[in-house]
Design an enzyme around this catalytic site. Sequence first.
Site, PDB file in Angstrom:
ATOM      1  CG  ASP A   9     -42.981   6.339  36.553  1.00  0.00           C
ATOM      2  OD1 ASP A   9     -43.643   7.305  36.131  1.00  0.00           O
ATOM      3  OD2 ASP A   9     -42.033   5.844  35.926  1.00  0.00           O
ATOM      4  CG  HIS A 164     -40.945   5.961  41.918  1.00  0.00           C
ATOM      5  ND1 HIS A 164     -39.708   6.502  41.685  1.00  0.00           N
ATOM      6  CD2 HIS A 164     -41.127   4.983  40.993  1.00  0.00           C
ATOM      7  CE1 HIS A 164     -39.141   5.852  40.659  1.00  0.00           C
ATOM      8  NE2 HIS A 164     -39.977   4.933  40.224  1.00  0.00           N
TER       9      HIS A 164
HETATM   10 ZN   LIG Z   1     -41.762   1.994  37.555  1.00  0.00          ZN
END
Ligand SMILES: [Zn+2]
Length: 220
Positions: A9, A164
Amino acid sequence: MAKVTLSFDNGPDPKVTPKVLEILARHDVLASFFVIGVKAATPQGYALAERAKACGHWIGNHTYTHETPLGLDDDPSAPEREIGATQRVMGALSETERLFRPFGGGGHLDARVLSPAALQYVQDNGYTCVTWNCVPGDWKDADGWPARALAEIAAQDWSLVVLHDIPGACVDRLDGFIASLRKQGHEIAQDFPPGCVPIENGKVIRPEGMAWLGEQRGKA
Ligand SMILES: [Zn+2]
């Protein structure tokens, strides 16, 4: 042995996303990238998302600014501004099934994630809502997250792990983490555990997968 799905993400990031793509390719792993509109809107960001898609990864929508969780944003234009604008930036990068992952700020899965208006928007516009069930906190503990992730993965049948592709998060330990998954005999899949997909193509198919919205819906 369990099943594991990886997702990345908050990118694309010019420094980190290429490294993540190399590591995934080396291990022959397919994953999903939930991009932030403002980052995918730059030529460099778009090219990275395009490259990820060309590798076979799925590209999903993760809001335009990623500033305020939609459940905390009372502005009626927020769903269009955050979800719709990102989808327009993504254009041809979008999967046929429009994948959308909301956020709760720090991995919280509760009423912060979607306002009633945002929930309606997701349904009206045919999105598939993808949540998560494993958030090892790579962004706040770039060295310690794999141990937490491996423990959670061993404890449930199918984990959808949120990582991430941003600086200071998962990238330095990703290679070793995937090697550990393989060594421990886990199966790495690209599709999502059903419990993490409460809404498919705009239809609420698993209301139980949205129990976290309960408090808010009760109020509405
Ligand atoms: Zn996020």
